[in-house]
Design an enzyme around this catalytic site. Structure first.
Site, PDB file in Angstrom:
ATOM      1  N   HIS A 166       0.849  -1.207   0.000  1.00 32.62           N
ATOM      2  CA  HIS A 166       0.000   0.000   0.000  1.00 32.62           C
ATOM      3  C   HIS A 166       0.883   1.255   0.000  1.00 32.62           C
ATOM      4  CE1 HIS A 166      -3.066   2.812   1.368  1.00 32.62           C
ATOM      5  NE2 HIS A 166      -3.971   1.883   1.450  1.00 32.62           N
ATOM      6  N   GLU A 270      -0.719   1.648  -5.302  1.00 29.86           N
ATOM      7  CA  GLU A 270      -0.525   0.384  -4.600  1.00 29.86           C
ATOM      8  C   GLU A 270      -0.556  -0.785  -5.581  1.00 29.86           C
ATOM      9  OE1 GLU A 270      -3.748   2.623  -1.894  1.00 29.86           O
ATOM     10  OE2 GLU A 270      -3.769   0.457  -1.673  1.00 29.86           O
TER      11      GLU A 270
HETATM   12  O1  TA6 Z   1      -6.097   1.721  -0.551  1.00 31.14           O
HETATM   13  C1  TA6 Z   1      -7.065   2.731  -0.445  1.00 31.14           C
HETATM   14  C2  TA6 Z   1      -7.817   2.548   0.858  1.00 31.14           C
HETATM   15  O2  TA6 Z   1      -8.515   1.334   0.870  1.00 31.14           O
HETATM   16  C3  TA6 Z   1      -8.726   3.757   1.047  1.00 31.14           C
HETATM   17  O3  TA6 Z   1     -10.083   3.401   0.962  1.00 31.14           O
HETATM   18  C4  TA6 Z   1      -8.343   4.299   2.433  1.00 31.14           C
HETATM   19  O4  TA6 Z   1      -9.169   3.783   3.432  1.00 31.14           O
HETATM   20  C5  TA6 Z   1      -6.890   3.818   2.544  1.00 31.14           C
HETATM   21  O5  TA6 Z   1      -6.896   2.523   1.979  1.00 31.14           O
HETATM   22  C6  TA6 Z   1      -6.282   3.867   3.918  1.00 31.14           C
HETATM   23  O6  TA6 Z   1      -6.828   2.873   4.725  1.00 31.14           O
HETATM   24  P1  TA6 Z   1      -6.338   2.814   6.266  1.00 31.14           P
HETATM   25  O7  TA6 Z   1      -7.034   1.641   6.876  1.00 31.14           O
HETATM   26  O8  TA6 Z   1      -4.835   2.631   6.239  1.00 31.14           O
HETATM   27  O9  TA6 Z   1      -6.705   4.145   6.851  1.00 31.14           O
END
Ligand code: TA6
Length: 296
Positions: A166, A270
């Site tokens: 991510h 990601e």
């Molecule tokens: O990868 C994008 C995502 O799924 C967004 O929807 C946002 O929630 C981000 O991840 C961050 O998620 P987190 O749980 O690390 O706050």
């Protein structure tokens, strides 16, 4: 513990084991070209990657918590065995757990590598009742940072998983940042209930919250940061999907570990396997890799 890890795994001028924020164990990787990286054992979380010129390529929130059980905000969170919301904690548990340092080495072209491992234990089995081995290999060279990942089914029952790197990239200004290489690719728009669309732009710009899962994306995509004339090339293997995310203003304000204005200086691009989770029979293994390359 740190002294023992340093004595066993430290490599002069290449890898050192020390304390990071809140005394959390942190690896510092140095390449002879001047590039560097930092990896916390917490979450096997890469929090910094600087290219040979010393430019920081990753975003790390100034508000990030460095506490057990919480994910570090920024860098490269390791998402496993679930992406997003679902029966498990959001984005799984791997990013919240302490991993084990399993190896360090300097290879050909003086690339520096560290190996981190996470295996099931009581706490993970209470969340996800499977026996697994999870590995992350981080390899630093002059202009690249490679992140290899493997998952092994070490139990006697099959399981399915999703896995995503991510990655939060640092940008000089989101308004001049473009994500390249996704035109014509189908995506699920998370802001519109996952509706399926097709990307029509060769260069994706940002003017609001963006949260899209691009399906079976090309194995090479890129980021162009026009405000500082920087480009990053992202090459993936074994990871079909790409997520593009920027929280923009309202979501930034809602995130407790993210500065209200920090959306201006980051973009997540990601790489992982999301839409078609991987199924592993007992004894099977999956492995994949993403290689980041900095350029101007
Ligand atoms: O990868 C994008 C995502 O799924 C967004 O929807 C946002 O929630 C981000 O991840 C961050 O998620 P987190 O749980 O690390 O706050």
């Amino acid at each position: 513990m740190i002294e023992l890890l340093q004595s066993e795994f430290g490599i002069p001028q290449a890898v050192s084991v020390g304390y990071g924020v809140n005394q959390m164990p942190k690896l510092v990787m140095l390449h002879q070209s001047g590039s560097s990286a930092e990896v916390y054992l917490h979450g096997a979380h890469i929090t910094s990657w600087k290219d040979r010129r010393g430019d920081e390529m990753l975003f790390l929130s100034r508000e990030s918590d460095f506490v057990p059980g919480c994910a570090i905000r920024g860098g490269i969170p390791v998402v496993f065995p679930q992406f997003g919301d679902g029966p498990l904690p959001k984005h799984g548990f791997a990013r919240n757990m302490d991993w084990r340092l399993a190896g360090t080495r300097v290879g050909e072209d003086d690339a520096v590598s560290v190996d981190l491992r996470l295996a099931d234990f009581e706490e993970t089995r209470a969340i996800w009742n499977h026996s697994f081995g999870l590995g992350l290999t981080v390899t630093l060279a002059a202009d690249t940072l490679a992140v290899g990942m493997y998952v092994a089914n070490t139990g006697d029952a099959p399981f399915q998983f999703q896995a995503v790197l991510h990655t939060y990239f640092r940008t000089a200004d989101i308004h001049g940042t473009k994500v390249l290489g996704l035109d014509g690719v189908k995506y699920l728009d998370a802001l519109r209930g996952g509706v399926r669309e097709t990307e029509t732009r060769p260069a994706i710009g940002f003017a609001g919250e963006t949260d899209r899962i691009y399906l079976n994306a090309p194995d090479t995509v890129g980021i162009r940061d026009e405000a500082c004339g920087r480009s990053i090339n992202i090459r993936k293997r074994g990871m079909p999907d790409v997520v593009v995310w920027n929280p923009w203003i309202e979501k930034s304000i809602r995130l407790p570990d993210f500065g209200d204005d920090e959306y201006l200086r980051m973009v997540c691009v990601e790489t992982g396997v999301i839409a078609s989770p991987v199924s592993l029979a007992p004894g099977e293994m999956w492995e994949a890799e993403t290689i980041l390359r900095s350029g101007s």
